[in-house]
Enzyme design. Structure first.
Site, mmCIF file in Angstrom:
data_model
loop_
_atom_site.group_PDB
_atom_site.id
_atom_site.type_symbol
_atom_site.label_atom_id
_atom_site.label_comp_id
_atom_site.label_asym_id
_atom_site.label_seq_id
_atom_site.Cartn_x
_atom_site.Cartn_y
_atom_site.Cartn_z
ATOM 1 N N GLU A 48 -4.508 7.513 -3.481
ATOM 2 C CA GLU A 48 -4.950 6.291 -2.800
ATOM 3 C C GLU A 48 -5.182 5.159 -3.806
ATOM 4 O OE1 GLU A 48 -4.805 5.526 0.236
ATOM 5 O OE2 GLU A 48 -4.377 7.528 1.001
ATOM 6 N N HIS A 57 0.839 -1.194 0.000
ATOM 7 C CA HIS A 57 0.000 0.000 0.000
ATOM 8 C C HIS A 57 0.882 1.256 0.000
ATOM 9 C CE1 HIS A 57 -3.728 2.279 1.229
ATOM 10 N NE2 HIS A 57 -2.799 3.117 1.643
ATOM 11 N N GLU A 58 1.806 1.300 0.938
ATOM 12 C CA GLU A 58 2.645 2.501 1.057
ATOM 13 C C GLU A 58 3.602 2.625 -0.124
ATOM 14 O OE1 GLU A 58 1.561 4.534 3.039
ATOM 15 O OE2 GLU A 58 0.389 3.277 4.399
ATOM 16 N N HIS A 98 1.914 4.361 -2.938
ATOM 17 C CA HIS A 98 2.068 5.819 -2.829
ATOM 18 C C HIS A 98 3.482 6.232 -3.260
ATOM 19 C CE1 HIS A 98 -1.676 6.740 -0.785
ATOM 20 N NE2 HIS A 98 -1.422 5.957 0.247
#
Lengths: 496, 496
Positions: free
Chosen positions: A297, A267-268, A271
């Site tokens: 996101e 997820h990170e 980004h």
């Protein structure tokens, strides 16, 4: 004054603001990861000072003059040109910013710095009372912010619009309604299936340091550039840009949730890839920034869910995990493992939720924060309202506020109106991934070979390097050929 | 305007400057400890921006007006009162600051941010050529700084005076001359004695993580407050205040130098205790800051040498080290150990030097940087001049520049004129420790019982909480009854 001179001065000014904002980001990142407890008051002063400096520069009437000068000039003839895009976006930022009094901006910076520490301690003790005064103050300040910014129908719109321009409560409400109609029955139908040995396997203990090491290897393999970034342990997962060439990822691990840790990293890293893939030529200007928070996101959710929960991804990484952690995964069967990590079961914690019920968690937060801002719900009533909503939508009830309304730090950070961007991100991600599959062929097969570069390259061209050229809805249309649409997400969940 | 109003405005302004300076400190600390390599250009822009903001505020003519207003007012009647002290010191800072052009200050910030990375890489490769252009540029900028500040006899005086007001090259030169007359024969007489098994013991391997854990325990036991501070691994040891309640210590360990690691921690903890012991009421003003850099170093050297090399200290900690690291120290004899760690032997690396030859290392740096600033020595000639000096004074010659002129990062940080404060610190520390012994009785006996609070309390009252009330030489006189004097240092070394 000539338009090109005005543009040059404008860009120089916003670049300086970007440098100042990157200093603010370091202060915040450090607070998340390293700052000792005794420093919280000093940090709140530092953040208030930088917020004041940013406000001073960002609301300088000279910016308004330069924008006036530029608007209508021939420099902006092509509406998709970098100059036109930057002027369009900077005008929006400026018009919003000048409506906010400096004192409000500084109060918010000061309050949220202290509130985050209070939230973190309240959560540790599962004691909402400790956090309540901070939440009350933050709601009060965010309501003031909404009043200053202005809105057509309800104050919450003024807040959500800061993260996703053009989006309103009504649009988000309709999206959630549509998703709920599809997802709640889907969840009910498949919930609980597939418990058993494989699910137990996901709970096997893996030492924290080794998880982090493995996770960093995964991050590097999918394309995160550690020369221009790093990871640290933090209070909660985050990804922060501290300026060009400096992307920091905050991580959190749980001995008995190896897969959760990997999904968090993905997820990170999603980004981070966006951040690292932006065009450095435009650093500090809207053309060098993410199109919107929702689009940002979408990149996180794409890597977490479309990649990280795919069979192909684990066809590559499960054998490596088995080698590295033979006790936990030496005997893991890929199909069982993949089935287990996609198991749907209503749960209490958003960040541990399966993909189907995840957006129900988000919807609950959307409804509650909307009510807090409208004044229909008092901060003191939050724990009760939270628990009611979980019972009603998911059939589960928190035993305490740590697994209830204290689980997320967003409100303590002053992020009100932010949650819906996760769902927008999910919707965008499914559309983008479906499109990428159509153009690039079977991506899962590439993942199984440990090949992620094609997808990163595709996203780089279509999304990262476009920066803020298009508003998010338009960018989705340019890339996928259709407007934002929740059906590809529902379809992806059904198939899986 | 009434004097008390002027004072209030002045203090509010300098407190804001202190907040800004603490942000600068975070940027620097992060560069030392965590920043990824790719971020160096961005960091140099951030530091240049903060340097510019600090300059803008620190040279604001309003400060001059307020100082004019206050000087001669009845508010300052008592020259030792906080108001009088603050005005006295702020006047000195202001008069110096307004002489420096903003561009010079920003160039220095930008250059040193990049130079530190270049130095660190040059050192790793033992390749002076890589660092040379940065050193040339820094010398050029520091010469410009000296010209702007002004001086009576030589430009170096303008730089050293920034760290230790009132000190000149001539005074430092005489101090080194006196020390050299005493220490060089002393070193020659005792050098090399006591090689043998105990010395080998000091080289036994101890895992890095365990060293850090043990070191943090030592830091906590002597009184460092981890609620208001933390330690990290860094490029080189340092102690930085990031604002009230936030003291960061950067550490470096070597598997085969456990004792060196502990002495380093004690050195930095000495700075940290001073920092944490300042009166918070005066935070951000000279009354809440160290009396001088030399006085600050005295606290570091006191804990490193007067405490950390004492028999009493190890009577307490050696058994603990033996328990924790039985392979390395299970069989350690206290007397042999204590003898070994005080062995005198000429060496190449300052931070590993014994206490007797240490100040010869400092003297060499003083002579070389003085010559760089006067123009008598070119940056290109530094490696040769360095090696000559080591041969002449210590009879040793570096094999490469990593163990020669690249060993210290001070010049890359723009710290020229800083080295002599180590020797001043040594001199002050010996005087203060002798005085503390006289007042508190046998301190070594307390150390042997693991009792350090009495000494911290004594230093807290006499030094820490005095802040900048007295210039360093005067503070020594107030506390010890006599002026700065190198003889107690020589005496302490002779006895040991």
């Amino acid at each position: 004054m000539r338009a090109d001179e005005a543009y040059e001065e404008l860009i120089q000014r916003v670049r300086e603001e970007a440098t100042l904002a990157s200093i603010e980001a370091l202060l915040e990142w450090d607070e998340e990861t390293h700052m000792p407890a005794g420093a919280v008051e000093g940090r709140s002063e530092q953040l208030a000072m930088v917020a004041g400096l940013l406000h001073e520069r960002g609301t300088d009437p000279r910016i308004g003059e330069l924008l006036d000068e530029l608007e209508g000039s021939s420099l902006l003839e092509d509406p998709d040109s970098p100059a036109a895009v930057n002027v369009r976006e900077l005008r929006r930022d400026y018009d919003r910013y000048v409506r906010l009094p400096r004192k409000l901006v500084q109060d918010l910076a000061r309050t949220t710095a202290v509130a985050q520490r209070a939230w973190s301690e309240a959560r540790k003790e599962a004691d909402f009372i400790r956090f309540r005064p901070y939440l009350e103050r933050i709601v009060e300040l965010k309501r003031a912010e909404a009043r200053c910014v202005g809105y057509d129908r309800e104050p919450y719109d003024a807040l959500i619009g800061d993260y996703e321009p053009g989006i309103t409560s009504a649009i988000v409400g309709r999206l959630f309604e549509a998703l709920r109609r599809e997802l709640v029955p889907l969840a009910a139908r498949i919930a609980g299936a597939g418990s058993g040995p494989a699910v137990e396997m996901l709970r096997r203990a893996v030492p924290l340091d080794a998880q982090r090491g493995f996770g960093e290897k995964v991050a590097g393999e999918v394309g995160f550039d550690f020369r221009r970034g790093r990871t640290d342990l933090g209070v909660h997962p985050c990804c922060t840009s501290l300026g060009p060439g400096d992307c920091r990822i905050g991580l959190r691990f749980d001995r008995r949730d190896f897969v959760g840790g990997i999904l968090t990293i993905l997820h990170e890293v999603g980004h981070g890839l966006y951040e690292q893939g932006l065009d450095p030529e435009f650093y500090g200007t809207p053309m060098g920034e993410a199109a919107s928070v929702g689009m940002d996101e979408s990149q996180a959710r794409l890597w977490e869910n479309r990649v990280g929960r795919s069979r192909g991804f684990w066809a590559h990484f499960l054998p490596k995990a088995g080698e590295r952690f033979p006790d936990a995964f030496g005997d893991a069967d890929l199909d069982e493992f993949h089935f287990a990590l996609n198991r749907v079961t209503p749960s209490l914690i958003r960040v541990h939720a399966d993909e189907v019920t995840y957006n129900v968690h988000v919807m609950i937060r959307f409804e509650l924060e909307r009510a807090l801002i409208s004044g229909d719900l008092l901060a003191a009533e939050l724990p009760g309202a939270w628990n009611d909503a979980y019972g009603r939508y998911l059939g589960v009830t928190p035993e305490n506020d740590a697994e209830g309304c204290l689980q997320d730090g967003h409100w303590a950070e002053g992020l009100v109106g932010y949650f819906p961007t996760y769902t927008l991100g999910d919707v965008f991600a499914a559309q983008l991934f479906a499109r990428a599959q159509r153009e690039l062929g079977d991506l899962e097969e590439s993942f199984a070979r440990g090949e992620f570069r094609e997808l990163v390259r595709w996203l780089g061209e279509r999304i990262y390097r476009q920066g803020g050229r298009h508003p998010s809805a338009r960018l989705i249309e340019v890339v996928t050929g259709g407007p934002p649409d929740h059906r590809p997400l529902v379809e992806a969940l059904r198939v899986r």
